[in-house]
Design a protein around this motif. Structure first.
Motif, PDB file in Angstrom:
ATOM      1  N   PRO A   8      44.636  48.427  32.868  1.00 31.84           N
ATOM      2  CA  PRO A   8      45.810  48.028  33.651  1.00 31.84           C
ATOM      3  C   PRO A   8      46.081  46.546  33.440  1.00 31.84           C
ATOM      4  CG  PRO A   8      43.877  48.084  35.053  1.00 31.84           C
ATOM      5  CD  PRO A   8      43.430  48.578  33.700  1.00 31.84           C
ATOM      6  N   THR A   9      47.259  46.118  33.805  1.00 34.57           N
ATOM      7  CA  THR A   9      47.626  44.706  33.641  1.00 34.57           C
ATOM      8  C   THR A   9      47.057  43.926  34.824  1.00 34.57           C
ATOM      9  OG1 THR A   9      49.647  45.443  32.547  1.00 34.57           O
ATOM     10  CG2 THR A   9      49.532  43.131  33.150  1.00 34.57           C
ATOM     11  N   LEU A  10      45.749  43.661  34.743  1.00 31.37           N
ATOM     12  CA  LEU A  10      45.018  42.986  35.813  1.00 31.37           C
ATOM     13  C   LEU A  10      43.968  42.053  35.215  1.00 31.37           C
ATOM     14  CD1 LEU A  10      44.165  45.910  38.289  1.00 31.37           C
ATOM     15  CD2 LEU A  10      45.962  44.207  38.554  1.00 31.37           C
ATOM     16  N   PRO A  11      43.705  40.915  35.846  1.00 34.30           N
ATOM     17  CA  PRO A  11      42.644  40.011  35.381  1.00 34.30           C
ATOM     18  C   PRO A  11      41.312  40.345  36.044  1.00 34.30           C
ATOM     19  CG  PRO A  11      43.912  38.917  37.080  1.00 34.30           C
ATOM     20  CD  PRO A  11      44.538  40.290  36.904  1.00 34.30           C
ATOM     21  N   PHE A  12      40.798  41.569  35.798  1.00 31.37           N
ATOM     22  CA  PHE A  12      39.607  41.991  36.542  1.00 31.37           C
ATOM     23  C   PHE A  12      38.373  41.180  36.160  1.00 31.37           C
ATOM     24  CE2 PHE A  12      35.775  44.502  37.173  1.00 31.37           C
ATOM     25  CZ  PHE A  12      35.881  44.765  38.531  1.00 31.37           C
ATOM     26  N   ALA A  13      38.012  41.179  34.877  1.00 32.55           N
ATOM     27  CA  ALA A  13      36.822  40.432  34.454  1.00 32.55           C
ATOM     28  C   ALA A  13      37.002  38.947  34.719  1.00 32.55           C
ATOM     29  CB  ALA A  13      36.542  40.688  32.974  1.00 32.55           C
TER      30      ALA A  13
END
Length: 368
Positions: free
Chosen positions: A84-89
């Motif tokens: 997904p378009t997310l800055p998880f890491a």
């Protein structure tokens, strides 16, 4: 060493898969050519925060959801698969650093906003020391007391970020970690084309941006920063491999599935073994960090090198397995390959990563 996930981790994985699958039904991968996202998916971000997943791996006493790095890697793997378009890491990196410096009231307040989802915080990878992130040093920052100045070329989710974790030069001293507040008029943002279509980037020009200097990073925090992206890469590799195996079982040539041909089935089998081995190395690194073991740093660097190499090979061979259709924009194979290649640009070449690892093991980076 127990490599199998616990019952709690299996349930965590299923919860994440359901949430990400619901998101995927409304957001195609790859995105339409004329609608590539430039900012994070706020709806999904809020859902992760509501479930406490942004605070996973952060102690409850600090406002997080508890759990350890092994749990965080389970979630990172699912995110790496869904892309997904997310800055998880990236967010996990900032949370780990803030948790280490939670004795500062300002850092603790920032951590509460990050794990609660009200603050978007990302790292400026290009400023990190080369022994952590060996990729190209594209930008630099100068710390002047409580403010920072400089130009950054490629910050992931730079249009969304409200806080930035970076390393800044201060006189002749080694670069030190700082937490920067990004707001007008001290921050000028410009969208930049990204190789990875699921991770938009922006260039940032900082002029007197408020800065909170932080202390040095501990070895276990550095190990955690390296291990979570490795787990995320494993998820990307698994999705690429599963797609290739499925296609090889459906596509027929000369009256039989192409997966029955040695040239294809042997390659996919080799990549499956390589990816599973990398996954076990990542799990071992997570357990080394959770156990506060002395070898956590080496384990994390080994995990990142193994995961990056495996996923680059898997995504390339998966695209080749799909043949011509894999090269089209509408097919997801190129998205997975782009993620692997973007991480290569960030993390440096395999030789560079192994050189840093050898430095840790042998005490010298001057290898032939």
């Amino acid at each position: 060493m127990r490599f199998a996930p616990t019952d709690e981790q299996l349930e965590l994985g299923r919860t994440a898969e359901r949430l990400l699958a619901a998101h995927a039904r409304r957001n195609t991968l790859p995105p339409p050519w004329d609608a590539i996202p430039q900012t994070l998916n706020r709806e999904l971000w809020a859902s992760l925060a509501e479930l406490g997943l942004l605070g996973l791996g952060v102690p409850e006493r600090l406002g997080g959801s508890g759990g350890d790095v092994a749990d965080l890697c389970v979630l990172a793997e699912r995110v790496g698969s869904a892309l997904p378009t997310l800055p998880f890491a990236a967010t996990a990196t900032v949370a780990a650093v803030l948790a280490e410096h939670a004795d500062s009231s300002a850092a603790r307040a920032a951590l509460a906003g990050v794990v609660g989802g009200s603050i978007v915080a990302v790292p400026a990878w290009e400023t990190f020391p080369a022994d952590m992130v060996p990729g190209r040093r594209a930008g630099s920052l100068t710390l002047n007391g409580s403010t920072a100045n400089g130009m950054l070329a490629a910050v992931p989710f730079g249009l969304d970020a409200e806080l930035l974790l970076a390393f800044a030069d201060e006189g002749g001293a080694p670069a030190r970690p700082v937490l920067l507040e990004l707001a007008e008029p001290t921050t000028e943002r410009t969208s930049v084309e990204s190789l990875d279509v699921t991770e938009p980037i922006a260039s940032l020009r900082l002029t007197g941006a408020p800065a909170l200097p932080l202390g040095p990073l501990g070895a276990h925090t550095v190990a955690r920063v390296l291990t979570v992206p490795a787990a995320e890469l494993i998820g990307t590799g698994r999705r690429a491999l599963e797609g290739a195996v499925e296609y090889a079982g459906q596509r027929r040539q000369f009256g039989r599935p192409i997966g029955s041909f040695q040239a294809i089935k042997h390659v996919l089998a080799d990549r499956s073994v390589q990816l599973d081995a990398a996954w076990m190395i990542v799990r071992e690194a997570a357990h080394a960090i959770d156990g506060k073991r002395a070898d956590a740093d080496v384990a994390a660097r080994t995990a990142l090198a193994a995961a990056a190499d495996a996923v680059e090979a898997v995504t390339a061979d998966a695209l080749q397995t799909h043949g011509g259709i894999g090269f089209t924009w509408e097919h997801r194979s190129h998205v997975l390959l782009r993620r692997a290649r973007a991480r290569r640009s960030l993390l440096g070449s395999p030789a560079h990563r192994l050189n840093v690892l050898a430095d840790r093991l042998l005490g010298s980076a001057d290898l032939p």
